[in-house]
Every structure is written in C-alpha cells, then in structure tokens.
Design an enzyme around this catalytic site. Structure first.
Site, PDB file in Angstrom:
ATOM      1  N   TRP A 101       2.074   7.285   4.671  1.00  0.00           N
ATOM      2  CA  TRP A 101       3.111   6.495   4.025  1.00  0.00           C
ATOM      3  C   TRP A 101       3.823   7.237   2.840  1.00  0.00           C
ATOM      4  O   TRP A 101       4.959   6.926   2.594  1.00  0.00           O
ATOM      5  CB  TRP A 101       2.461   5.139   3.704  1.00  0.00           C
ATOM      6  CG  TRP A 101       1.869   4.531   4.943  1.00  0.00           C
ATOM      7  CD1 TRP A 101       0.570   3.951   5.050  1.00  0.00           C
ATOM      8  CD2 TRP A 101       2.695   3.962   5.770  1.00  0.00           C
ATOM      9  NE1 TRP A 101       0.407   3.440   6.198  1.00  0.00           N
ATOM     10  CE2 TRP A 101       1.787   3.263   6.864  1.00  0.00           C
ATOM     11  CE3 TRP A 101       3.921   4.086   6.174  1.00  0.00           C
ATOM     12  CZ2 TRP A 101       2.104   2.428   8.086  1.00  0.00           C
ATOM     13  CZ3 TRP A 101       4.369   3.328   7.540  1.00  0.00           C
ATOM     14  CH2 TRP A 101       3.348   2.763   8.300  1.00  0.00           C
ATOM     15  N   ASP A 171       2.538   2.820  -4.105  1.00  0.00           N
ATOM     16  CA  ASP A 171       2.861   1.934  -3.142  1.00  0.00           C
ATOM     17  C   ASP A 171       1.437   1.423  -3.013  1.00  0.00           C
ATOM     18  O   ASP A 171       0.440   2.073  -2.754  1.00  0.00           O
ATOM     19  CB  ASP A 171       3.119   2.629  -1.854  1.00  0.00           C
ATOM     20  CG  ASP A 171       2.771   1.933  -0.588  1.00  0.00           C
ATOM     21  OD1 ASP A 171       2.236   0.759  -0.593  1.00  0.00           O
ATOM     22  OD2 ASP A 171       2.931   2.536   0.525  1.00  0.00           O
ATOM     23  N   LYS A 195      -0.760  -6.747   4.379  1.00  0.00           N
ATOM     24  CA  LYS A 195      -2.142  -6.026   4.867  1.00  0.00           C
ATOM     25  C   LYS A 195      -3.168  -6.908   4.149  1.00  0.00           C
ATOM     26  O   LYS A 195      -4.244  -7.316   4.670  1.00  0.00           O
ATOM     27  CB  LYS A 195      -2.055  -4.575   3.835  1.00  0.00           C
ATOM     28  CG  LYS A 195      -0.979  -3.849   4.626  1.00  0.00           C
ATOM     29  CD  LYS A 195      -1.342  -3.193   5.884  1.00  0.00           C
ATOM     30  CE  LYS A 195       0.015  -2.635   6.487  1.00  0.00           C
ATOM     31  NZ  LYS A 195       0.717  -1.322   6.164  1.00  0.00           N
TER      32      LYS A 195
END
Ligand SMILES: *Cc1c(COP(=O)(O)O)cnc(C)c1O
Length: 360
Positions: A101, A171, A195
């Site tokens: 990511w 993030d 998530k």
C-alpha cells in the site's frame, strides 16, 4: 441463520450488534417511514447522522480543533492521488516503503512530481519496519508518507519516523480506531473505512487546517480537493450516505465498549492468544519480526504450500473463513479487527492446534 468467524482483511467483519441495529432500522429509520438509503443527503435526519458521526469520531480519537474531518468517496486509492495533488508545493514527497500500500501510494505520487524512497523493507519481503530515527529527508519534501499498519504483511510502526519537521502523512486504513493515537503528531491521517470501521466506499481524512490549500496542483479536479470537502462539510455532492450511517453506528459501538483504550486492551488480548500459539507451534510460524507485529493482521505459514491450502480449506469448512494469505504473499493471514470477538480467536487457535496434531 449462522454467522461464520470472518478473518477477511477487508471488507471485513462488523459488530453483530451494529448489523442488528441497522436491520431493525432498515424499513423505518426513527419514524421517518424510510430507510437511510432512501433519504435525501440534504435532509435534517441525514445531517444529524453526519454530525453525530463526526462528533463521535472526534471524541474517540481526541481530534484537536485545528483538524478537519472529511468524508471522501473513492476508498484508499483516491487518497494515494489526493495527498500529492493537495500537498505538493515543491512537488516532492518522501515515502517509506513498508508494503504494497505504501508502494502504490509512492507510485501514484510519481505521476505528479518527485517521490523519493527514504527507507524500505522490501529487501526482506516487508517483514519488518526499518529504523526511521534518522532518515535522509529531502529539504524540499512537502511531506513524509507512511502506511502505519501494513495490512498485507502484518507489521505496524510502533514508533513514528523522525520527519525532521516535515508533515507526516499516514494511511491508517487497517488500524483505524484499533487503539489510541496522538493526532497532533500527523499532518494528515486517512483511512479507508472497510477494514475496521464500516462498509466499503469511503475514506475518512483527518487533516490539519493549514494543509487544506487553495493552491493545489493545477488541474486538480474539484472533487479531489480537500478544500471542497472542508468548505461543504463533505456535502459538495451526494456522499455515500449509508456507509457514513454505518460508520456512525460503529463509532457509537466503540464508545459503548469503552473507547480506544478498551479497544486496545481487547485487541492486545486477541493478538496475544494468536501470537503465543504461533511462537510455540511446531507447524505454524508467524512471518514478521516480533518487534514489529501488527495487532490487526497476523500472517502465518506452515512452510508447505499444499499444507497451507489444506488448512485454509478445512478451516473454511469449520466456519473460519477468509484465512488465505494475500495473493502476493501466500500462506495464511488472520485479520482480527475490532469487531472480531475474542472467542473467534480462541476457537481459531483450538482449531489450529487440532490441525497441527493431525498433520505433524
Ligand atoms: C485496503 C487498503 C488500501 C486500499 O484501499 P481501497 O479502498 O481498496 O483503495 C490502502 N491502504 C491500506 C493500508 C489498506 O489496508
């Protein structure tokens, strides 16, 4: 009806209590005679839902007054672009690569200017967090970027990098609300909600006011400017209303559970059950350095791909689903987000023990 133990990395398990509440309100939200899905985003009912969601999030995370909370569509990947488009002044971003990511964010930033890799753990398949105490931060860097919890590889920053005065952008998709966090240490925190917080379709951006700029990169579309969301209270256009409503319910659930301190305690307890077992097991092994282990995502292997596949298949039949590791890593991964009950982890470990006895 039978519910499984869902170890998916995302979209992921939500608190059963929240799902039941939403079900009860499905046909008639608080006497409105309609579902939240059917409501105008300009209605008072929805404005109340949005305001309460923001306030509850502010309470939970103790967000300082000089930070704005923005509800932005497009999930995580849009943030990979919005960060450089909105923060680039010198068009330089420094990135710490601790997984896929962070790497995707880095690659996206390169579309708009210079992106530097100032640290990386790619040499050991992202199985650790590099030392970030004295990094070669570019003098011109507009920010330093990290992915705080690495969903795929199962590592987390226990210590934040020394950014040498540059704003830190993080993030937090896969550790959102999993434990207390000092917001004031960051310039921007953003997380895709699917998530640990709610259904897919939304990212929540927590941004220090001075970083919300008018002079963004030329050509930045209206809907990709943080200022558009800040000026309109995230209502420039129709936001993902139902997703925001569900997130709000999860915030209230976390408050009822005792807030982020209580979440942390519960998450540590769950993770310990699984890690303790992995450390004593003769068959299963954790894949990351112990000091950098995530509380949320726990990857593990047997060392034999066929046996891994057998385990995933038998676990599924026993009601433990989505344990297959990410396609780039293999093996297994148990994501044990806030909504995973402790008994889900206890039962998984009992199942693993049994599997180990039968297969070694
Ligand atoms: C899942 C995930 C993303 C990607 O989110 P999308 O909404 O699918 O774009 C980004 N960062 C982290 C840490 C993630 O876990």
């Amino acid at each position: 009806m039978s519910r499984v133990y869902n170890f998916s990395a995302g979209p992921a398990v939500l608190p059963e209590e929240v799902l039941r509440e939403a079900a009860a309100e499905m046909l008639d939200y608080k006497g409105s005679g309609m579902s939240v899905m059917e409501m105008s985003h300009r209605s008072k009912d929805f404005q109340d839902i949005l305001d309460a969601a923001e306030q509850d999030l502010r309470d939970l995370m103790k967000i300082p007054d000089n930070y704005r909370v923005l509800f932005v569509q497009g999930g995580g990947h849009i943030q990979f672009a919005m960060v450089p488009m909105n923060l680039f002044q010198n068009r330089v971003g420094d990135y710490i690569l601790t997984g896929q990511w962070a790497k995707k964010a880095y690659q996206e930033a390169k579309l708009f200017g210079t992106a530097n890799v100032i640290a990386s753990s790619e040499d050991k398949t992202f199985s650790y967090i590099p030392d970030c105490s004295d990094l070669p931060v570019d003098e011109d860097a507009d920010y330093v970027y990290i992915c705080l919890n690495n969903t795929i590889y199962g590592t987390v920053f226990h210590e934040l990098p020394n950014t040498k005065g540059k704003p830190l952008v993080a993030d937090i998709s896969s550790c959102f609300l999993s434990e207390p966090i000092d917001v004031s240490k960051f310039g921007v925190l953003w997380g895709g909600v699917q998530k640990n917080v709610g259904p897919a379709g939304l990212a929540i951006v927590i941004i220090r006011e001075d970083l919300i700029r008018e002079d963004v990169l030329p050509g930045t579309p209206t809907m990709l400017r943080y200022k558009t969301y800040s000026d309109s209270g995230s209502l420039h256009n129709t936001p993902p209303t139902y997703t925001i409503y569900m997130c709000g319910k999860v915030f209230q659930w976390i408050k009822r559970m005792g807030g982020l301190e209580a979440m942390k305690e519960r998450n540590e307890k769950k993770a310990k059950i699984l890690y303790d077992f992995l450390d004593e097991s003769r068959l299963f092994k954790g894949t990351v350095e112990k000091k950098d282990r995530s509380l949320m995502n726990v990857p593990f292997v047997t060392g034999d791909a066929d046996l891994d596949a057998k385990f995933v298949k038998e676990a599924k039949a026993a009601g433990f689903v989505n344990l297959k590791g990410h396609r780039t890593v293999g093996g297994m991964r148990a994501s044990i987000y806030n909504a995973m009950p402790i008994e889900g982890v206890e039962k998984l470990v009992a199942f693993m023990r049994e599997f180990e006895e039968k297969n070694s």
